[in-house]
Design a protein around this motif. Structure first.
Motif, PDB file in Angstrom:
ATOM      1  N   TRP A   7       0.863  -1.191   0.000  1.00 37.72           N
ATOM      2  CA  TRP A   7       0.000   0.000   0.000  1.00 37.72           C
ATOM      3  C   TRP A   7       0.890   1.228   0.000  1.00 37.72           C
ATOM      4  O   TRP A   7       1.967   1.213   0.609  1.00 37.72           O
ATOM      5  CB  TRP A   7      -0.856  -0.045   1.273  1.00 37.72           C
ATOM      6  CG  TRP A   7      -1.803   1.095   1.434  1.00 37.72           C
ATOM      7  CD1 TRP A   7      -3.106   1.123   1.048  1.00 37.72           C
ATOM      8  CD2 TRP A   7      -1.534   2.368   2.056  1.00 37.72           C
ATOM      9  NE1 TRP A   7      -3.657   2.340   1.391  1.00 37.72           N
ATOM     10  CE2 TRP A   7      -2.718   3.123   2.009  1.00 37.72           C
ATOM     11  CE3 TRP A   7      -0.407   2.942   2.637  1.00 37.72           C
ATOM     12  CZ2 TRP A   7      -2.813   4.426   2.516  1.00 37.72           C
ATOM     13  CZ3 TRP A   7      -0.493   4.245   3.146  1.00 37.72           C
ATOM     14  CH2 TRP A   7      -1.695   4.959   3.089  1.00 37.72           C
ATOM     15  N   ASP A   8       0.460   2.283  -0.702  1.00 33.34           N
ATOM     16  CA  ASP A   8       1.243   3.521  -0.659  1.00 33.34           C
ATOM     17  C   ASP A   8       0.350   4.712  -0.975  1.00 33.34           C
ATOM     18  O   ASP A   8      -0.694   4.574  -1.624  1.00 33.34           O
ATOM     19  CB  ASP A   8       2.414   3.462  -1.652  1.00 33.34           C
ATOM     20  CG  ASP A   8       3.478   4.497  -1.317  1.00 33.34           C
ATOM     21  OD1 ASP A   8       3.570   4.923  -0.150  1.00 33.34           O
ATOM     22  OD2 ASP A   8       4.221   4.893  -2.233  1.00 33.34           O
ATOM     23  N   ILE A   9       0.777   5.862  -0.522  1.00 34.67           N
ATOM     24  CA  ILE A   9       0.070   7.106  -0.820  1.00 34.67           C
ATOM     25  C   ILE A   9       1.099   8.221  -0.969  1.00 34.67           C
ATOM     26  O   ILE A   9       2.118   8.215  -0.271  1.00 34.67           O
ATOM     27  CB  ILE A   9      -0.951   7.441   0.301  1.00 34.67           C
ATOM     28  CG1 ILE A   9      -1.830   8.631  -0.094  1.00 34.67           C
ATOM     29  CG2 ILE A   9      -0.279   7.669   1.647  1.00 34.67           C
ATOM     30  CD1 ILE A   9      -3.048   8.798   0.808  1.00 34.67           C
ATOM     31  N   HIS A  10       0.888   9.099  -1.932  1.00 32.11           N
ATOM     32  CA  HIS A  10       1.766  10.261  -2.117  1.00 32.11           C
ATOM     33  C   HIS A  10       0.928  11.501  -2.381  1.00 32.11           C
ATOM     34  O   HIS A  10      -0.077  11.425  -3.103  1.00 32.11           O
ATOM     35  CB  HIS A  10       2.715  10.049  -3.303  1.00 32.11           C
ATOM     36  CG  HIS A  10       3.905   9.220  -2.964  1.00 32.11           C
ATOM     37  ND1 HIS A  10       5.164   9.741  -2.756  1.00 32.11           N
ATOM     38  CD2 HIS A  10       4.026   7.884  -2.769  1.00 32.11           C
ATOM     39  CE1 HIS A  10       6.008   8.766  -2.455  1.00 32.11           C
ATOM     40  NE2 HIS A  10       5.342   7.622  -2.456  1.00 32.11           N
ATOM     41  N   PRO A  11       1.358  12.644  -1.855  1.00 32.57           N
ATOM     42  CA  PRO A  11       0.686  13.903  -2.180  1.00 32.57           C
ATOM     43  C   PRO A  11       0.912  14.258  -3.656  1.00 32.57           C
ATOM     44  O   PRO A  11       1.936  13.875  -4.244  1.00 32.57           O
ATOM     45  CB  PRO A  11       1.380  14.939  -1.280  1.00 32.57           C
ATOM     46  CG  PRO A  11       2.225  14.171  -0.328  1.00 32.57           C
ATOM     47  CD  PRO A  11       2.498  12.839  -0.948  1.00 32.57           C
ATOM     48  N   VAL A  41       4.270   1.625  -8.135  1.00 33.87           N
ATOM     49  CA  VAL A  41       5.480   0.786  -8.060  1.00 33.87           C
ATOM     50  C   VAL A  41       5.879   0.564  -6.597  1.00 33.87           C
ATOM     51  O   VAL A  41       6.284  -0.539  -6.231  1.00 33.87           O
ATOM     52  CB  VAL A  41       6.629   1.407  -8.884  1.00 33.87           C
ATOM     53  CG1 VAL A  41       7.949   0.679  -8.618  1.00 33.87           C
ATOM     54  CG2 VAL A  41       6.298   1.344 -10.370  1.00 33.87           C
ATOM     55  N   HIS A  42       5.701   1.577  -5.760  1.00 35.10           N
ATOM     56  CA  HIS A  42       6.043   1.405  -4.339  1.00 35.10           C
ATOM     57  C   HIS A  42       5.149   0.347  -3.694  1.00 35.10           C
ATOM     58  O   HIS A  42       5.626  -0.468  -2.894  1.00 35.10           O
ATOM     59  CB  HIS A  42       5.911   2.732  -3.594  1.00 35.10           C
ATOM     60  CG  HIS A  42       6.903   3.761  -4.038  1.00 35.10           C
ATOM     61  ND1 HIS A  42       6.984   5.018  -3.504  1.00 35.10           N
ATOM     62  CD2 HIS A  42       7.869   3.692  -5.001  1.00 35.10           C
ATOM     63  CE1 HIS A  42       7.963   5.695  -4.100  1.00 35.10           C
ATOM     64  NE2 HIS A  42       8.501   4.915  -5.016  1.00 35.10           N
ATOM     65  N   ALA A  43       3.864   0.353  -4.030  1.00 36.44           N
ATOM     66  CA  ALA A  43       2.951  -0.657  -3.468  1.00 36.44           C
ATOM     67  C   ALA A  43       3.350  -2.052  -3.945  1.00 36.44           C
ATOM     68  O   ALA A  43       3.339  -3.025  -3.173  1.00 36.44           O
ATOM     69  CB  ALA A  43       1.511  -0.334  -3.865  1.00 36.44           C
TER      70      ALA A  43
HETATM   71 MG    MG Z   1       6.041   5.736  -1.660  1.00 35.87          MG
END
Ligand code: MG
Length: 165
Positions: A7-11, A41-43
């Protein structure tokens, strides 16, 4: 078989490229982040590391390490794949939650990009796109992008390898 989730989140901020699954998507804002901020890609990286019980992206690629600044997350994915000796990726499923722009026109490009990076047939990379219907705070307001991934690995090694030592 081993399963992993990520899981990932970015502003989303002006004057940054919007990169999703390694594909640059034309838009007025992009992901803030130490790397290129590619949340999908981070997730996927965290799902791969989770399936292999090899830690998480933040431990491997410290956000305080200048060598990862503005780096393509596909490079980080490649470094993670090198750690997955003895495993075969069977399938990756993922969801991106982004209010705008619409991702549907880019889904095949994103799947092909990820398939190339993971050396997988494109039918084993699934990318689904949703909006937050204006909800979920910053995501619904178009101020953030979120991604989730699930990965299935098969373990082709019979003994405990030294990757855990
Ligand atoms: Mg990230």
């Amino acid at each position: 078989m081993r399963i992993g989730t990520g899981w990932d989140i970015h502003p989303l901020i002006p004057q940054r490229p919007l990169v999703i699954g390694g594909v640059h998507i034309p838009y007025e804002k992009g992901e803030a982040g130490h790397s290129d901020g590619d949340a999908l890609v981070h997730a996927i990286i965290d799902a791969l590391l989770g399936a292999a019980a090899l830690g998480d992206i933040g431990t491997l690629f410290s956000p305080s390490d200048p060598q990862w600044q503005d780096i393509s997350s596909l490079v980080l994915l490649e470094l993670v794949l090198e750690k997955l000796t003895g495993f075969t990726i069977e399938h990756i499923d993922s969801t991106v939650v982004l209010e705008r722009p619409a991702l549907l026109p880019h889904i095949l490009s994103i799947r092909l990009s990820l398939a190339g990076a993971c050396r997988l047939a494109v039918e084993h990379i699934s990318v689904k796109a949703k909006t937050a219907e204006g909800l979920l705070g910053a995501i619904g307001a178009g101020e953030a992008v979120m991604a989730q991934a699930v990965v299935l690995l098969s373990d082709t090694q019979e003994t405990v390898p030294d990757r855990w030592l």
